[in-house]
Scaffold this motif. Structure first.
Motif, PDB file in Angstrom:
ATOM      1  N   PHE A  83       0.823  -1.117   0.020  1.00  0.00           N
ATOM      2  CA  PHE A  83       0.060   0.032   0.126  1.00  0.00           C
ATOM      3  C   PHE A  83       0.767   1.343  -0.077  1.00  0.00           C
ATOM      4  O   PHE A  83       1.948   1.352   0.754  1.00  0.00           O
ATOM      5  CB  PHE A  83      -0.723   0.010   1.319  1.00  0.00           C
ATOM      6  CG  PHE A  83      -2.125   0.974   1.246  1.00  0.00           C
ATOM      7  CD1 PHE A  83      -3.154   0.293   0.728  1.00  0.00           C
ATOM      8  CD2 PHE A  83      -1.862   2.207   1.802  1.00  0.00           C
ATOM      9  CE1 PHE A  83      -4.329   1.234   0.497  1.00  0.00           C
ATOM     10  CE2 PHE A  83      -3.159   3.105   1.752  1.00  0.00           C
ATOM     11  CZ  PHE A  83      -4.406   2.610   1.110  1.00  0.00           C
ATOM     12  N   PRO A  84       0.622   2.250  -0.788  1.00  0.00           N
ATOM     13  CA  PRO A  84      -0.815   2.558  -1.522  1.00  0.00           C
ATOM     14  C   PRO A  84      -0.717   2.156  -2.890  1.00  0.00           C
ATOM     15  O   PRO A  84      -1.501   2.812  -3.827  1.00  0.00           O
ATOM     16  CB  PRO A  84      -0.805   4.178  -1.328  1.00  0.00           C
ATOM     17  CG  PRO A  84       0.765   4.439  -1.622  1.00  0.00           C
ATOM     18  CD  PRO A  84       1.530   3.514  -0.741  1.00  0.00           C
ATOM     19  N   ALA A  85       0.042   1.194  -3.336  1.00  0.00           N
ATOM     20  CA  ALA A  85       0.030   0.702  -4.918  1.00  0.00           C
ATOM     21  C   ALA A  85      -1.416   0.537  -5.327  1.00  0.00           C
ATOM     22  O   ALA A  85      -1.918   0.632  -6.012  1.00  0.00           O
ATOM     23  CB  ALA A  85       0.911  -0.287  -5.110  1.00  0.00           C
ATOM     24  N   PRO A  86      -2.144  -0.394  -4.275  1.00  0.00           N
ATOM     25  CA  PRO A  86      -3.461  -0.933  -4.819  1.00  0.00           C
ATOM     26  C   PRO A  86      -4.387   0.381  -4.831  1.00  0.00           C
ATOM     27  O   PRO A  86      -5.366   0.706  -5.829  1.00  0.00           O
ATOM     28  CB  PRO A  86      -3.925  -1.811  -3.683  1.00  0.00           C
ATOM     29  CG  PRO A  86      -2.961  -2.229  -3.029  1.00  0.00           C
ATOM     30  CD  PRO A  86      -1.659  -1.026  -3.271  1.00  0.00           C
ATOM     31  N   LEU A  87      -4.321   1.543  -4.065  1.00  0.00           N
ATOM     32  CA  LEU A  87      -5.156   2.695  -3.956  1.00  0.00           C
ATOM     33  C   LEU A  87      -4.955   3.329  -5.313  1.00  0.00           C
ATOM     34  O   LEU A  87      -5.793   4.128  -5.847  1.00  0.00           O
ATOM     35  CB  LEU A  87      -4.968   3.313  -2.765  1.00  0.00           C
ATOM     36  CG  LEU A  87      -5.753   4.801  -2.561  1.00  0.00           C
ATOM     37  CD1 LEU A  87      -7.270   4.540  -2.544  1.00  0.00           C
ATOM     38  CD2 LEU A  87      -5.377   5.510  -1.197  1.00  0.00           C
TER      39      LEU A  87
ATOM     40  N   LEU B 123      -7.476  -3.304   9.829  1.00  0.00           N
ATOM     41  CA  LEU B 123      -6.273  -4.207   9.313  1.00  0.00           C
ATOM     42  C   LEU B 123      -5.574  -4.807  10.582  1.00  0.00           C
ATOM     43  O   LEU B 123      -4.844  -5.640  10.406  1.00  0.00           O
ATOM     44  CB  LEU B 123      -5.372  -3.559   8.094  1.00  0.00           C
ATOM     45  CG  LEU B 123      -5.694  -3.757   6.703  1.00  0.00           C
ATOM     46  CD1 LEU B 123      -7.324  -3.338   6.453  1.00  0.00           C
ATOM     47  CD2 LEU B 123      -4.797  -3.219   5.783  1.00  0.00           C
ATOM     48  N   THR B 124      -5.683  -3.927  11.503  1.00  0.00           N
ATOM     49  CA  THR B 124      -4.696  -4.602  12.909  1.00  0.00           C
ATOM     50  C   THR B 124      -5.645  -5.687  13.540  1.00  0.00           C
ATOM     51  O   THR B 124      -5.234  -6.279  14.345  1.00  0.00           O
ATOM     52  CB  THR B 124      -4.779  -3.466  13.900  1.00  0.00           C
ATOM     53  OG1 THR B 124      -6.067  -2.960  14.381  1.00  0.00           O
ATOM     54  CG2 THR B 124      -3.952  -2.213  13.243  1.00  0.00           C
ATOM     55  N   CYS B 125      -6.982  -5.718  13.218  1.00  0.00           N
ATOM     56  CA  CYS B 125      -7.808  -6.847  13.582  1.00  0.00           C
ATOM     57  C   CYS B 125      -8.310  -6.443  15.144  1.00  0.00           C
ATOM     58  O   CYS B 125      -8.560  -7.853  15.867  1.00  0.00           O
ATOM     59  CB  CYS B 125      -7.117  -8.241  13.114  1.00  0.00           C
ATOM     60  SG  CYS B 125      -7.073  -8.359  11.326  1.00  0.00           S
TER      61      CYS B 125
ATOM     62  N   PHE C  62       4.899   0.472   7.721  1.00  0.00           N
ATOM     63  CA  PHE C  62       4.405   1.698   7.176  1.00  0.00           C
ATOM     64  C   PHE C  62       2.945   2.003   7.556  1.00  0.00           C
ATOM     65  O   PHE C  62       1.871   1.643   7.208  1.00  0.00           O
ATOM     66  CB  PHE C  62       4.368   1.689   5.470  1.00  0.00           C
ATOM     67  CG  PHE C  62       3.984   2.974   4.828  1.00  0.00           C
ATOM     68  CD1 PHE C  62       4.633   3.936   4.988  1.00  0.00           C
ATOM     69  CD2 PHE C  62       2.857   2.710   3.990  1.00  0.00           C
ATOM     70  CE1 PHE C  62       4.312   5.160   4.332  1.00  0.00           C
ATOM     71  CE2 PHE C  62       2.644   4.132   3.165  1.00  0.00           C
ATOM     72  CZ  PHE C  62       3.566   5.196   3.484  1.00  0.00           C
ATOM     73  N   ALA C  63       2.744   3.013   8.193  1.00  0.00           N
ATOM     74  CA  ALA C  63       1.677   3.632   8.865  1.00  0.00           C
ATOM     75  C   ALA C  63       0.917   4.572   8.066  1.00  0.00           C
ATOM     76  O   ALA C  63       0.897   5.617   8.452  1.00  0.00           O
ATOM     77  CB  ALA C  63       1.831   4.027  10.289  1.00  0.00           C
TER      78      ALA C  63
END
Length: 319
Positions: A129-133, A192-194, A225-226
């Protein structure tokens, strides 16, 4: 809960779930999983009244940029040319493709009469991420360049694709781009941290996703990466178009969907949360065999027609 749903959920819980739980987190294991999923998707097929066409479109403003790649699905008797659906597939950001999700995308195009574009966005861990975005945003802008007005484009997605669809919609609204007509989320992976799912895990009988699996995949996607755009519950949701969220009552991500719906409603967004009791994660994939999935897809089509301006439909709510 229908008999079909009960049988399939039990089969997945004792058959597929143990395999997913042991999915290796290294590159070879992920590639093997991708190959297996693609092979299985060939057997599933798509709606018989839908056509599938590949898309590989260079970006008009930058010849060196990655082209927009994916599938465009249309009804065999023709699609509307003034509205469209952008569908972002799930798979934990690490597996699956447009082909995998043809059971949903083909049903959407037949039910709504709209073209459905499913981009082939880049996957982690090779492309974090952020490639998918970035790829999702390129797909949205490509649809606009193709002549579909932004206010007649509905963005949709499931699971990780639901996270991506929500992140894309938020990014569009925050950066002042033309806003889409609406947003549809199936079993969105919100956190995504669940952390939310972990709290409820002992009381949930998800058919094939364990909290262990979700957390492990989340760590691969996030890494160190936050990026603030990953944290959907902490984003600003001002000026967001109407949202429809559907979630299974028995899935591990239900509390995340409920929290996102509350966050959106608190921000003033018209958000409808539909909980299908007894259903598993992204049960809409099984719309050819589950009556609950067919009902959910019909609700989706009604919502889509409403937000693009057809006053004949009101999506209502499902308990």
């Amino acid at each position: 809960m229908s008999m079909q749903s009960a049988v399939i959920s039990r089969a997945l819980r004792f058959g597929l779930r143990p395999l997913v739980h042991r999915l290796p987190g290294h590159t070879v294991g992920i590639r093997t999983a991708r190959t297996a999923v693609e092979a299985a998707s060939i057997l599933v097929g798509h709606h018989p009244r839908a056509k599938v066409e590949g898309v590989n479109a260079p970006q008009a403003d930058d010849e060196d940029a990655r082209p927009v790649i994916g599938e465009m699905l249309t009804p065999e008797d023709g699609a509307a040319d003034d509205a469209a659906i952008l569908y972002l597939h799930g798979g934990g950001y690490i597996v699956c493709s447009p082909r995998t999700y043809r059971p949903i995308s083909s049903r959407l195009t037949v039910d709504t009469g709209l073209p459905v574009f499913v981009p082939h966005y880049r996957l982690a861990p090779e492309h974090p991420f952020p490639a998918p975005l970035d790829d999702a945003l390129d797909a949205y802008l490509w649809l606009i360049d193709e002549g579909y007005p932004a206010d007649r484009i509905v963005i949709a997605g499931d699971s990780a694709g639901g996270h991506l669809a929500a992140a894309l919609t938020g990014e569009i609204c925050r950066t002042g781009l033309p806003s889409p007509a609406g947003l549809v989320l199936y079993s969105p992976w919100v956190d995504l941290t669940c952390e939310l799912s972990t709290e409820c895990a002992p009381h949930v009988q998800d058919a094939y996703i364990s909290i262990h699996t979700a957390r492990r995949i989340g760590q691969m996607v996030m890494g160190d990466f936050a990026d603030p755009r990953l944290a959907l519950l902490e984003c600003s949701w001002a000026d967001v178009p109407p949202v429809l969220i559907q979630v299974g009552g028995d899935e591990i991500l239900r509390p995340e969907a409920e929290r996102l719906a509350q966050t959106l409603q608190d921000s003033g967004t018209d958000c409808r949360l539909q909980i299908y009791e007894g259903q598993m994660h992204v049960f809409q994939l099984l719309n050819r065999v589950l009556p609950e999935a067919r009902e959910a897809m019909e609700e989706t089509a009604s919502f889509v027609r409403t937000v693009i301006g057809d006053p004949a439909d009101d999506p209502g709510a499902v308990a």
